[in-house]
Every structure is written in C-alpha cells, then in structure tokens.
Motif scaffolding. Structure first.
Motif, PDB file in Angstrom:
ATOM      1  N   ARG A  53      52.088  67.814 177.690  1.00 40.79           N
ATOM      2  CA  ARG A  53      52.107  68.788 176.598  1.00 40.79           C
ATOM      3  C   ARG A  53      51.657  70.178 177.049  1.00 40.79           C
ATOM      4  N   THR A  54      51.699  70.423 178.357  1.00 37.03           N
ATOM      5  CA  THR A  54      51.223  71.718 178.859  1.00 37.03           C
ATOM      6  C   THR A  54      52.295  72.790 178.911  1.00 37.03           C
ATOM      7  N   ALA A  55      53.565  72.423 178.837  1.00 35.69           N
ATOM      8  CA  ALA A  55      54.640  73.421 178.904  1.00 35.69           C
ATOM      9  C   ALA A  55      54.653  74.251 177.618  1.00 35.69           C
ATOM     10  N   THR A  56      54.571  75.571 177.772  1.00 33.15           N
ATOM     11  CA  THR A  56      54.499  76.451 176.600  1.00 33.15           C
ATOM     12  C   THR A  56      55.644  77.444 176.523  1.00 33.15           C
ATOM     13  N   ASN A  57      56.536  77.447 177.527  1.00 30.90           N
ATOM     14  CA  ASN A  57      57.666  78.372 177.496  1.00 30.90           C
ATOM     15  C   ASN A  57      58.870  77.714 178.172  1.00 30.90           C
ATOM     16  N   ALA A  58      60.014  78.397 178.110  1.00 32.40           N
ATOM     17  CA  ALA A  58      61.258  77.815 178.634  1.00 32.40           C
ATOM     18  C   ALA A  58      61.174  77.537 180.127  1.00 32.40           C
ATOM     19  N   LYS A  59      60.551  78.450 180.883  1.00 35.60           N
ATOM     20  CA  LYS A  59      60.436  78.250 182.327  1.00 35.60           C
ATOM     21  C   LYS A  59      59.636  76.986 182.636  1.00 35.60           C
ATOM     22  N   GLU A  60      58.495  76.838 181.960  1.00 34.67           N
ATOM     23  CA  GLU A  60      57.670  75.667 182.218  1.00 34.67           C
ATOM     24  C   GLU A  60      58.354  74.385 181.769  1.00 34.67           C
ATOM     25  N   ARG A  61      59.118  74.450 180.685  1.00 30.98           N
ATOM     26  CA  ARG A  61      59.824  73.252 180.219  1.00 30.98           C
ATOM     27  C   ARG A  61      60.919  72.833 181.199  1.00 30.98           C
ATOM     28  N   ASP A  62      61.372  73.765 182.025  1.00 33.70           N
ATOM     29  CA  ASP A  62      62.390  73.457 183.027  1.00 33.70           C
ATOM     30  C   ASP A  62      61.765  72.928 184.321  1.00 33.70           C
ATOM     31  N   GLU A  63      60.454  73.094 184.456  1.00 30.92           N
ATOM     32  CA  GLU A  63      59.771  72.661 185.669  1.00 30.92           C
ATOM     33  C   GLU A  63      59.421  71.178 185.598  1.00 30.92           C
ATOM     34  N   ARG A  64      59.296  70.584 186.779  1.00 30.05           N
ATOM     35  CA  ARG A  64      58.730  69.247 186.889  1.00 30.05           C
ATOM     36  C   ARG A  64      57.389  69.366 187.603  1.00 30.05           C
ATOM     37  N   ILE A  65      56.449  68.553 187.221  1.00 29.13           N
ATOM     38  CA  ILE A  65      55.095  68.612 187.764  1.00 29.13           C
ATOM     39  C   ILE A  65      54.907  67.479 188.767  1.00 29.13           C
ATOM     40  N   MET A  66      54.550  67.849 189.991  1.00 31.51           N
ATOM     41  CA  MET A  66      54.211  66.859 191.008  1.00 31.51           C
ATOM     42  C   MET A  66      52.685  66.709 191.047  1.00 31.51           C
ATOM     43  N   ILE A  67      52.198  65.541 190.664  1.00 29.31           N
ATOM     44  CA  ILE A  67      50.776  65.248 190.742  1.00 29.31           C
ATOM     45  C   ILE A  67      50.452  64.862 192.187  1.00 29.31           C
ATOM     46  N   LEU A  68      49.534  65.561 192.766  1.00 33.78           N
ATOM     47  CA  LEU A  68      49.154  65.362 194.166  1.00 33.78           C
ATOM     48  C   LEU A  68      47.695  64.938 194.211  1.00 33.78           C
ATOM     49  N   THR A  69      47.429  63.759 194.769  1.00 31.53           N
ATOM     50  CA  THR A  69      46.092  63.183 194.673  1.00 31.53           C
ATOM     51  C   THR A  69      45.694  62.472 195.957  1.00 31.53           C
ATOM     52  N   ALA A  70      44.467  62.730 196.392  1.00 32.08           N
ATOM     53  CA  ALA A  70      43.840  61.913 197.431  1.00 32.08           C
ATOM     54  C   ALA A  70      42.873  60.962 196.738  1.00 32.08           C
ATOM     55  N   THR A  71      42.770  59.751 197.256  1.00 29.59           N
ATOM     56  CA  THR A  71      41.921  58.758 196.604  1.00 29.59           C
ATOM     57  C   THR A  71      41.016  58.071 197.614  1.00 29.59           C
ATOM     58  N   SER A  72      39.803  57.768 197.174  1.00 26.91           N
ATOM     59  CA  SER A  72      38.902  56.953 197.980  1.00 26.91           C
ATOM     60  C   SER A  72      38.991  55.491 197.561  1.00 26.91           C
ATOM     61  N   GLY A  73      39.898  55.195 196.635  1.00 29.00           N
ATOM     62  CA  GLY A  73      40.112  53.799 196.266  1.00 29.00           C
ATOM     63  C   GLY A  73      40.671  53.594 194.873  1.00 29.00           C
ATOM     64  N   ASP A  74      39.963  54.082 193.848  1.00 30.38           N
ATOM     65  CA  ASP A  74      40.332  53.764 192.471  1.00 30.38           C
ATOM     66  C   ASP A  74      41.208  54.811 191.798  1.00 30.38           C
ATOM     67  N   THR A  75      41.005  56.093 192.108  1.00 29.04           N
ATOM     68  CA  THR A  75      41.800  57.129 191.446  1.00 29.04           C
ATOM     69  C   THR A  75      43.288  56.918 191.689  1.00 29.04           C
ATOM     70  N   GLY A  76      43.659  56.510 192.896  1.00 27.92           N
ATOM     71  CA  GLY A  76      45.073  56.372 193.232  1.00 27.92           C
ATOM     72  C   GLY A  76      45.814  55.447 192.295  1.00 27.92           C
ATOM     73  N   LYS A  77      45.330  54.226 192.128  1.00 29.11           N
ATOM     74  CA  LYS A  77      46.015  53.270 191.262  1.00 29.11           C
ATOM     75  C   LYS A  77      45.971  53.714 189.808  1.00 29.11           C
ATOM     76  N   ALA A  78      44.818  54.223 189.360  1.00 22.91           N
ATOM     77  CA  ALA A  78      44.719  54.653 187.964  1.00 22.91           C
ATOM     78  C   ALA A  78      45.681  55.797 187.678  1.00 22.91           C
ATOM     79  N   ALA A  79      45.823  56.723 188.633  1.00 23.36           N
ATOM     80  CA  ALA A  79      46.759  57.835 188.452  1.00 23.36           C
ATOM     81  C   ALA A  79      48.200  57.345 188.503  1.00 23.36           C
ATOM     82  N   LEU A  80      48.499  56.453 189.441  1.00 25.85           N
ATOM     83  CA  LEU A  80      49.847  55.895 189.534  1.00 25.85           C
ATOM     84  C   LEU A  80      50.226  55.175 188.244  1.00 25.85           C
ATOM     85  N   SER A  81      49.292  54.400 187.728  1.00 29.21           N
ATOM     86  CA  SER A  81      49.541  53.669 186.490  1.00 29.21           C
ATOM     87  C   SER A  81      49.788  54.612 185.331  1.00 29.21           C
ATOM     88  N   GLY A  82      49.027  55.720 185.293  1.00 22.58           N
ATOM     89  CA  GLY A  82      49.178  56.660 184.190  1.00 22.58           C
ATOM     90  C   GLY A  82      50.449  57.486 184.248  1.00 22.58           C
TER      91      GLY A  82
END
Length: 495
Positions: A124-153
């Motif tokens: 719900r962060t896109a507020t204009n036409a340019k942002e609505r045309d963009e795709r967001i790449m989530i980039l994450t390093a994990t020490s164990g748990d964040t990775g799976k939780a982020a992938l699941s989400g």
C-alpha cells in the motif's frame, strides 16, 4: 502528520509509506520519526482487547498516514488463521516470572509478528502512477529466522519480489530447509560465503549503489527495499507485543495500570529490544529492558564499557540468529538517547564503518544504562539453561530464549516488578541442540530429534517444521559476497 528522516541527517523528510518503501535512507542511516514522543497511548483502554485492536492502536500512532480502514485490513490479513494461538503472542507463567511466546506464526519465529504485516504495509506504499508501475524487490540478509519469515510473507505478493541471503553453514539445518524449500514465483534464495555481518554489510552497500539502483529502475522498473528490522515497517509491528504482554499482566491481576514491568530480550540485531524502547516512548510503563547476548557479546561489552568494537572473533553458536557483531538497530536507540543529535550518530557510525569501533560519551552511556541492562551466556550456560528451565518448569525453550533465561536468572530481582522473558523461536527449529541439552538421544536426523523431543516432553512439533523432511529443495546457489549485487540484478530481471 509524522515525518521520517535518517538517523544521520534531517535533509530528507518522508511519510511512513515512503520510509517503508525505501527501507534504508540514502545516507546509510535508519528512518526515525521525531513525533513518537508526542503520542501517549492509553494503556488502560487496551486491557481486555484482542491483539488485533491493540495492533490498530499502536500502529496507528507509529504509522499515521495509513488510515484506519487500511490498517484494519492489513491487521486482519496478518493476524488471522495462520497463527496457532488466537492470542497471537500469549503470555504464560514461568515460575515467578513470565514468558511471552512470539513463535506461534507460520514460520515458528518472532519475526512472523512483523513479517506477516510488512508485505501488507508495503503493498500500500504506492502513491502515484510512477510508483504503481514499479515493482519492489525486497533484499534481505538473514542470520536464520528473518529469511524464512520474509519469504513466507512476500511469496507471490503482486508487484514484489524477494531475494534472501544467508551465511553458508551458519544457520540451523531446519532454518536452511525452511528457506531453500520456499515456494513462490517471485523468490530467490542464496547462501553466501561469510557470516551474517558480511552479508548484511553487502546488502547495505547494494542499497547505497546509486548506479545499480538507476539500472534496475530504468531497465526493469524495479526499486529495492528491505525486510530486515532496518525497515521501520518491520520494526513498528514488534512494538505491539510489548503492549499485548502488559495488558495480559493487567488482565491476570498481576499488575495495575501504571506499574513498571521488566522485559528480558534475547537479541543480536537490537530490533527486538528496541521495540520495547519504542513502547516506552509511547507511554508503556517499561521499567527496564535487559539485553541478553550469546557468546558474540558485542552488545554486552558496549553496554558495560561504552565501546562498540566489532574487531573481535566471530563465534558460530547454537543460537545462530544472534550471531551478529554489527547490531544495526542500535543506531536508532543512540539517536533518541542522544537527544536526536544526528551529527553525533553520524560520527559514531562513520567510526564504526572506518575504524570498526566507536566510543560513547559518558553522559550518553549513563542515560542508556538507566534503561538497558545486559548479560550474556556461553554455549555451556545456554545448554544448562534449556535443561534447568525444563526441570524446574516443564517448559521447553530454544537456544535463543535460553540466553535470555540464563541472564534473567542472574540479574537481581525486584519482587515488586514482574519480569517477562521474550521467547523468540520454537525449540523445534533447533531440535538437536535442545535434545542434547535435555540429555536425549540425538542419533539420526534433525527430524528424528524432533520426534524424540516431542515424545520426551509431551509437546508437538509445528506441522510446517516437521513436514520439511519431505519437502524438495529449490535453491542450492552458493556465492561469494562480492557477487551478491549481480544476483540481485538477475532476480530483478525476472520479476
């Protein structure tokens, strides 16, 4: 309306949506809002409320440019049937103390509390036409748990992709399988040769690479953001469970509204305990926050000496999610404790980046110590804590929670102040270490250890973890740190 800026400057002011969309500030700092201390949440009004209503109140204060209807929809999606306990984060007695269970979500780790919410906020962060045309790449390093939780989400969330890096050989076998078996057409997972700090530093460098950002935007209409707790949208939902814990204490009749409570928090990246500081700034009666570390005790040394020194050996422990030497979220705490002095924070962070060490002015350290206590546990003590917690209370804890349990038992107790231990992960994510600590047979696979642990303790392994034995691994890529940027570009091209 609240605005957000970097911990290192006030040059750029963003809304909550913009801060969540970007993840990390352009100057390398973390987004903060100066309006947080202007809000005071009426805790009494939340007593008896379901977790979802508490979340709506807290997140409404922290992220005010999301309207009530938007938050209600995000909360309903994030805290629904995917949770095994309707209380989401139930509080349970543990002798004279309490344990707050944060692991009842789909990946059996506390990261689920935030990472079931973040994709909903992000979408719900896109507020204009340019942002609505963009795709967001989530980039994450994990020490164990964040990775799976982020992938699941984020798996198959429209308009997004996610790339996760984990340190090769430095997560538990169950944690690794959780990531490498992840389904979804928009996910990428890779092991990196190095430790978590190496991967996290490389991720921050990718965010700071303006040339790569331009190429991703021009060629693929992709922008980068983060699911680590450096993202304010990841941190804000964690504040909720401190209020939920307090309200449960009031409901039990163990405190009256206004009484102080002490929280003991196992943490490596400082986000989990920082959320408690945010809760205090919002008016929750937090008396003390105890930082519990494992053998990589950089936070303990910082809180006892005022020197943050990452020039030290890195230890691989049985609490891998805390095997961290650069605690990114400490920067947010320093900002607020230093009376919002961006120049001082910038100087300390530059020292850390260039000299691998920074010194804290004595008045600032004294102020920090007035709220934050600390302790640490070595491998033997962690194992003993798992055993003693079971023997004394018939409650099974994982190695990270055991760090907190050990520290909590050794800090002088004020009988008038309830203490709450935050339990960060299911013991079944680390079945071999837990079984060894309880003197059980550990021959066979980790899944054999799960069955042995279940039989010996009368507990049940979460189905999603037990079923990993038969899941097919999708990702086996192993790369060097300096190839992470190339992998991100390739993943972006396929979004």
């Amino acid at each position: 309306m609240n605005t957000f800026h970097s911990t290192r400057s006030t040059d750029e002011m963003l809304t909550a949506r913009q801060a969540i969309r970007r993840g990390l500030a352009a100057d390398g700092g973390l987004y903060v809002s100066d309006a947080i201390t202007e809000h005071r949440i009426d805790v009494a009004s939340l007593v008896g409320a379901p977790y979802q209503r508490i979340a709506a109140t807290v997140l409404g204060a922290l992220l005010p440019d999301y309207d009530e209807a938007e938050l209600a929809q995000c909360i309903a999606e994030a805290y629904g049937e995917q949770w095994s306990d309707p209380a989401i984060t139930p509080l349970k007695p543990l002798g004279d103390d309490y344990v707050l269970e944060l692991f009842n979500g789909p990946t059996s780790a506390f990261k689920d509390v935030a990472l079931q919410m973040l994709p909903r906020l992000m979408s719900r962060t896109a507020t204009n036409a340019k942002e609505r045309d963009e795709r967001i790449m989530i980039l994450t390093a994990t020490s164990g748990d964040t990775g799976k939780a982020a992938l699941s989400g984020f798996a198959d969330v429209p308009g997004t992709g996610i790339t996760v890096f984990y340190p090769q050989g430095k997560v538990s076998p169950v944690q690794k399988l959780q990531m490498t078996t992840q389904s979804g057409s928009n996910v990428t997972v890779a092991a990196v040769r190095g430790n978590f700090d190496d991967a996290q530093s490389a991720v921050k460098a990718i965010f700071a690479d303006h040339e790569q950002a331009r190429r991703l935007a021009d060629e693929h209409h992709v922008v980068l953001s983060s699911a680590n707790s450096i993202n304010i949208g990841r941190l804000a939902p964690q504040v909720v469970y401190y209020f939920a814990a307090y309200c449960q204490l009031v409901e039990r009749g163990d405190v009256s509204v206004g009484d102080g409570v002490e929280f003991c928090v196992p943490t490596g990246n400082f986000g989990d305990v920082l959320a408690g500081y945010y809760a205090k700034m919002l008016g929750l009666p937090v008396k003390h926050l105890i930082v519990a570390s494992d053998r990589n005790k950089v936070l303990f040394d910082f809180l006892t000496t005022g020197t943050y020194d990452r020039k030290r050996p890195f230890y691989q422990t049985i609490s891998p999610s805390m095997d961290i030497l650069v605690s990114s979220n400490l920067e947010r705490m320093l900002y607020y404790m230093a009376d919002r002095d961006t120049r001082l924070v910038n100087m300390m962070m530059n020292d850390l980046a260039e000299e691998y060490v920074f010194e804290t002015p004595t008045p600032l350290l004294d102020k920090i110590r007035s709220l934050f206590g600390c302790g640490w546990a070595d491998e033997t003590q962690v194992r003993e804590a798992i055993g003693s917690c079971w023997n004394d209370h018939h409650y099974v804890i994982d190695p990270h929670t055991a760090c907190g349990y050990f520290v909590m038992q050794r800090i002088p107790r004020d009988p008038a102040t309830p203490r709450v231990l935050l339990s960060t992960a299911s013991p079944y994510k680390f079945p071999r270490a837990v079984s060894e600590s309880l003197g059980l047979d550990t021959t066979g696979t980790d899944f054999t250890c799960m069955d042995t642990l279940a039989k010996a303790t009368g507990t049940t392994a979460p189905k999603a973890l037990r079923d990993l034995e038969w899941a097919s691994e999708r990702f086996d890529t192993v790369i060097d740190i300096d190839h992470m940027g190339e992998l991100v570009s390739r993943a972006a091209a396929h979004l």
